[in-house]
Design an enzyme around this catalytic site. Structure first.
Site, short mmCIF file in Angstrom:
data_model
loop_
_atom_site.label_atom_id
_atom_site.label_comp_id
_atom_site.label_asym_id
_atom_site.label_seq_id
_atom_site.Cartn_x
_atom_site.Cartn_y
_atom_site.Cartn_z
CG HIS A 63 -7.77 -67.23 17.54
ND1 HIS A 63 -8.68 -66.14 17.64
CD2 HIS A 63 -7.07 -67.27 18.70
CE1 HIS A 63 -8.60 -65.76 19.33
NE2 HIS A 63 -7.68 -66.42 19.64
CG HIS A 103 -9.31 -70.58 19.93
ND1 HIS A 103 -9.48 -71.09 21.17
CD2 HIS A 103 -8.57 -70.94 19.43
CE1 HIS A 103 -8.57 -72.27 21.27
NE2 HIS A 103 -7.97 -72.36 20.21
N GLY A 153 -15.99 -71.18 23.40
CA GLY A 153 -15.20 -70.16 23.62
C GLY A 153 -14.54 -69.99 24.95
N PRO A 154 -14.83 -70.06 26.12
CG PRO A 154 -16.73 -69.24 27.59
CD PRO A 154 -16.47 -69.32 26.24
CG LEU A 155 -10.50 -72.32 26.08
CD1 LEU A 155 -9.05 -72.00 26.16
CD2 LEU A 155 -10.55 -72.93 24.78
CG ASP A 194 -2.22 -78.41 23.69
OD1 ASP A 194 -1.78 -79.50 23.77
OD2 ASP A 194 -1.83 -77.93 22.48
CG HIS A 299 -3.34 -69.25 19.65
ND1 HIS A 299 -4.14 -70.21 19.89
CD2 HIS A 299 -3.86 -68.40 20.59
CE1 HIS A 299 -5.15 -70.08 20.79
NE2 HIS A 299 -5.16 -68.87 21.17
CD GLU A 459 -19.72 -78.67 43.27
OE1 GLU A 459 -18.63 -78.64 42.60
OE2 GLU A 459 -20.07 -79.34 44.47
#
Lengths: 737, 737
Positions: A63, A103, A153-155, A194, A299, A459
């Site tokens: 990236h 990333h 990593g997981p946005l 974003d 990207h 949660e």
């Protein structure tokens, strides 16, 4: 160069412009900039960007775009603003930095290299996307590596983690700082792209940051207006600044974020002295310098050799040379390690002075810095004989066991997703974690020393914030979360990240199984346990009574690098004379032994009651003898010796084993030949009736088991091989209700 | 009574005040109100609230507070504003209503009774929280019951569903309406409590509603300032109106929402003619009339007999009488069914006129109203011989199979969570679903007829909105979603709601397993398949090549009351001569048969390649013969006959069965004795190296299998009973990386 003028030209801010950085801030800031620094910045930025492009080209992947776009922000942070010590990633009062757009990790790795993080060599940088097993440069930042606070990593996760890190600072500062003794006062900086405030978990988290007035949190928005699908406006048209203001943030808006370092420094310093959390909206250009600059194609793919040649020419660099970092670039960052060293030694002096004046507090504080629990914590857990004799919901048992711990142990930070009345985690004399302003306003019993956290109906953010708390300094906090078990599906991405990072946490998950009753199928988990039982490095413990709850808590507290879910009933359950906390710690144990048994019944949690009743009915009606095994946690059982496992389950006896649990049976096939389980969604009925409806009643179960036992006696146990029997219900494919 | 004056007194609005309702709006609105209607409202409201209190008291449970607080909103909606037909819940152009705060369901049930929904008798109302299996009044609204559009309960889902319902209307209207022929123009109304816009999924969804300018959506916020934990401000301090404005909504603010029906009517009618989605913030009093009014204690528990006596006295009702609904209350709503009948017949006339003018469009429209696919859809699926011969990533195969369907079938609504370049779902000649204003502004190829949806980085809302699309009128849309498989964990609560509701959907989940490579453990799913394989009424299909992908699509399209996840590789995979779409539809089938076999290998999806290679190596190096079974979907296999199952797996042959899959093995124990699987999280490495690192390579697998085969030959297959073998890796408990 006149930074302040430029600053005023392209920035709008809700805050008074911070005049100059002072020595008191402990960072060089604007004051340290010289007239020729803008030139130096230009040099650093061009080599930085070319180096990123080269790294991605090596293995034709990665990236590059945002890492290049965010270069000036990195110079501002790492050179001028952030308080940290490159030689010691664990310096306690360091500013925390989170790369929520994980990333873009090359950006962070390269700055770590430039400021002198020892292990981060050029050779390591080149291991990005390589086949090296020992790479310190994985595709997203990982907590195991020095200088990385949390794995991202997981946005959306990272920005929520950052809220947790800032909360940790606020709570420690309020608890331990005294006049003239600011032991804990670090900032938390978080970079987002974003995505992180499109993701719900990020939006939940910023609502809480605003509510709590975490003015030690600064969100730096790399606003390059590009996502994978093209321009960000294909999916977003919000007025982000207005939204963040409404959420309780001060907003600073920077129009040129790709080169103007001094502007960014000014903004970051302004955030450091804000009364609220700060949102800095910085316009950048993705892939700055590339011919594809500003396009989505920069990207997630290497730029390609032609583009890199062009980029280097544009920057006045030699296109034939790769991985070039001249001495002037290193020199530019040379003061950073020394400054870090100074910060460390200043802090040590502070701690020494504090110890003299507040020896007891200091002792407690140092224990927490060392990540240790007080030695005598087990004394707060009730003995078996202390529990009520009458049937008790295990959610109540969790209160009996957990609340004395929460009350007495300062490292417990107890939270709930708006289920205080249901989850029994509100301990005696609790003080809420709240902004002191709020306390005045609505006369709540809360301030920043509070250790009871109202997360609201959020949660996912609850668990993601909790990851930040646990990661602040491992062991300083042992966070508790609470909600209905079903809603740990909302939180699952964060719970998983806790497991992946080896974070110590306890999740109190009440209202498990169809026994939760009238709320109906939306609230009755069927498949969720299968997920958590399969998830690496997580303990899902489902105790059957108060004693097993005690075992679950002891196990969870001792599992310092593993999160635990304790899964609890809404409805009352019997207290069993034979239940055992030691057995619980082993995952499974013999609950009722029978010498000449015809079968083994596995009872789990709320459904143990059916195992016991079915055992009795089988004997009474058919003279069939059943052993009963209590099986609160398969993962713990897997860790036991083969001998122990065989003694509990006796697989060689040639007798069938049947598990009774009101969940999908998936996974139990490892230990059982048949199940009384759920193959479809639940139903809105009172607890007892719901169980009956799905065949969980001894008089329905016993005849089916009798038939199975007879069949096995007649045809041998081998008939069950490859023919797992689901004794009740029909398969839930196709819509039926 | 002067509604307009009152309206101006306690309302602030972004919109021009709607003067009066007109006949053209098809609802009575303000114009139909008489001077004495305020008195009538008072009567209706007091009986309504007392009745709710009585219902909750019956079984000492339920949620009375918000149902009572929202009474005036219900009168405004059901009597004056909503276009629907109580006698026909399926009237196509009805306004959709979603109770996102589903726990307030009694409110909806009682209004359904009052407006004359036939099945909703007083006897049925009294079945709320009872043991009746045939209750139409479950603890949360359920889609199976007439008058309920979607099942709600898990908070935040309903508001996202409503965005999907409004999207459905916009798309149908743009596609089929013609000048003078407004076939589809219904509103979507959604009630929310404090929770739904605390939950991330709700926040994601409203961002999209604002972006798409869904002016046919109205969110009605029951702002009673109370949650389970007390006053809502313990966890929230946002300026909600400002936030919704920033998100692209018009905002109407009503200060007295507990009695002033005409004000609410005015606001709702204003929303009906808004240029943007509308957010009506209505202040109400939870448990209005109770002594505990305004307190959290009225939320989730019956009020108690004393309080009910007091409430009835306050209202001037007889405390001795229960469940009283006098004739004047029924009379008040008497015109509603007649109005509904008129709406229906008007719409039928419209359709007839439309058919005359646009026979082809009308035929297509009527097919979709009937919920049917065109008869010849299978022709768009490539034959086996049409696929490329060279190795192909199954995500590419999904494009080859799915995109011709998407291009040609108008009911396909294809979406992505910002992964257009990665998920291969962008079909030829696609038009984006976008507001036409946006198209002008940024020259995107989009408008409201578009069937390609950019959901942004919002996986959870994507799937929850999709539930609304599927539920709009079952079969009118077949929505496709797409993202990386790992991020279907973010979306899991919504995917689960799709399964619970029997909604037809296809989720394209790419980058499954550790084969996804460099992105690392955060992006490599290990446990997620265990969840979806355990989830009732969902098909998780993991094909191994293009042909199996074709089988997966065919199966998914035929499963009209079941959502399907098609799980796909990032990396290229071989095209197998023996792969079969018919076999895929059966869940598992023999891939390579061997007459005198020593073992059976189960290959799944991306890891089939290791099964085939291991089979070859076993024969070559050890002369061991392995059968190979392809097993794309255990759930489909479970539905097959016992004979078929035994022919595929041959459990009676006394030979071991070993599954090779780079996921947690949980669940495979039903069919296998041992596994090559994942017991810990993944690692950032290139695809091939990642597999090697975890032992997925034939030369590592073959010797272990040889040992197992020899052990079984020596000691008998029964030694594997209760001793499932995990052939590679160590157990992932405790933190290790």
């Amino acid at each position: 160069m006149s930074p302040s003028l430029e600053y005023l030209n392209d920035v709008t801010t809700d805050l008074p412009v911070h005049p100059v950085a002072t020595k008191a801030m402990g960072v060089p800031g604007i004051a340290a900039m010289q007239l020729d620094d803008a030139d130096k910045h230009e040099v650093v930025l061009k080599y930085f960007r070319a180096f990123i492009a080269d790294l991605c080209e090596q293995f034709k992947g990665g990236h590059p775009g945002s890492a290049m776009g965010m270069a000036a922000i990195g110079v501002a942070l790492y050179k001028y603003v952030m308080k940290f010590s490159p030689k010691n990633g664990n310096y306690f009062n360091r500013d925390r930095f989170v790369l929520s757009n994980g990333h873009a990790c090359l950006w962070q790795y390269l700055f770590m290299h430039l400021v002198g993080v020892k292990e981060m060599t050029v050779e390591q940088l080149k291991s990005y996307h390589s086949s090296r097993y020992d790479s310190l440069c994985p595709g997203h930042p990982e907590i195991e590596n020095d200088g990385v606070e949390v794995t991202t990593g997981p946005l959306g996760q990272g920005v929520a983690n950052a809220v947790g890190l800032a909360l940790a600072t606020k709570n420690l500062a309020a608890t331990y700082n005294r006049d003239g003794h600011e032991l804990v006062n670090n900032m938390t900086w978080v970079m987002i792209g974003d995505a992180c405030l499109q993701e719900g978990v990020g939006l939940e988290a910023v609502s809480l940051a605003g509510h709590w007035k975490l003015n030690n949190l600064c969100i730096i928005y790399d606003n390059n207006s590009i996502t994978c699908d093209g321009t960000a406006d294909v999916a977003n048209s919000e007025d982000m600044n207005a939204k963040m203001r409404a959420t309780g943030f001060n907003v600073i808006d920077i129009l040129d974020g790709h080169s103007n370092v001094s502007t960014i420094v000014h903004a970051l310093l302004t955030a450091r002295s804000s009364d609220k959390p700060t949102f800095i909206n910085i316009r950048t250009v993705i892939g700055f310098g590339s011919q594809k600059a500003g396009q989505a194609s920069t990207h997630g793919a290497a730029l390609g050799p032609d583009d890199i040649v062009n980029l280097k020419k544009t920057f006045g660099l030699n296109p034939e040379e790769h991985y070039v970092l001249p001495v002037e670039v290193y020199n530019f960052f040379k003061d950073v390690p020394q400054r870090g060293h100074q910060l460390e030694s200043d802090w040590k002096s502070k701690l020494t002075a504090y110890e003299k004046e507040y020896p007891d507090l200091a002792a407690e504080f140092k224990l927490r810095v060392a990540g240790k629990m007080p030695a005598d914590w087990t004394k707060f857990i009730p003995k078996k004989e202390d529990f009520p004799k009458e049937p008790t919901a295990t959610r109540k048992s969790a209160g009996l066991v957990g609340n004395p711990l929460s009350e007495n142990l300062q490292n417990f930070l107890v939270g709930t997703a708006d289920l205080t009345p249901s989850c029994s985690v509100a301990y005696s004399k609790k003080v809420d974690f709240q902004s002191p302003d709020l306390r005045t306003a609505c006369e709540l019993n809360g301030n920043y020393t509070g250790r009871y956290i109202h997360y609201g109906i959020r949660e996912h953010a609850m668990c993601a914030i909790t990851n930040g708390l646990s990661a602040f300094n491992k062991g300083t906090f042992l966070p508790i979360t609470s909600s209905f078990f079903m809603f740990y599906l909302y939180a699952a991405p964060a719970v998983r990240m806790g497991a992946l990072q080896g974070l110590h946490q306890i999740h109190i998950a009440t209202h498990d199984s169809i026994g939760t009753g009238e709320d109906g199928p939306t609230h009755q988990p069927i498949a969720l346990a299968a997920f958590y039982r399969a998830l690496p490095n997580l303990l899902y413990i489902r105790p059957c009574d108060s004693e097993e709850v005690a075992g679950a808590f002891e196990t969870a507290i001792k599992a310092t690098e593993t999160p635990t879910i304790i899964s609890l009933s809404r409805q009352v359950l019997p207290q069993y004379p034979q239940s055992s906390r030691e057995g619980t710690a082993k995952g499974a144990y013999v609950f009722v032994e029978e010498e000449n048994f015809d079968l083994t019944l596995i009872g789990v949690g709320s459904e143990m009651v059916f195992a016991i009743q079915t055992k009795e009915l089988l004997e009474q009606d058919y003279g069939i003898k059943a052993r009963v095994v209590s099986f609160p946690c398969p993962r713990l059982f897997e860790q036991q010796s083969k001998e122990y496992k065989q003694s509990v389950l006796q697989p060689r006896a040639g007798k069938p084993t049947i598990v009774i649990e009101a969940y999908a049976a998936n996974g139990w096939e490892r230990y059982a030949d048949a199940s009384v389980s759920m193959r479809r969604f639940g139903k809105s009925l009172p607890s007892k009736t719901a169980y009956e409806y799905f065949g969980f009643q001894p008089k329905a179960i016993a005849p089916k088991i009798k038939d199975l036992v007879e069949e096995v006696k007649r045809d041998g146990i081998e008939i069950l091989r490859g023919d797992f029997r689901d004794l009740n219900g029909v398969l839930g494919v196709g819509f039926e209700h």
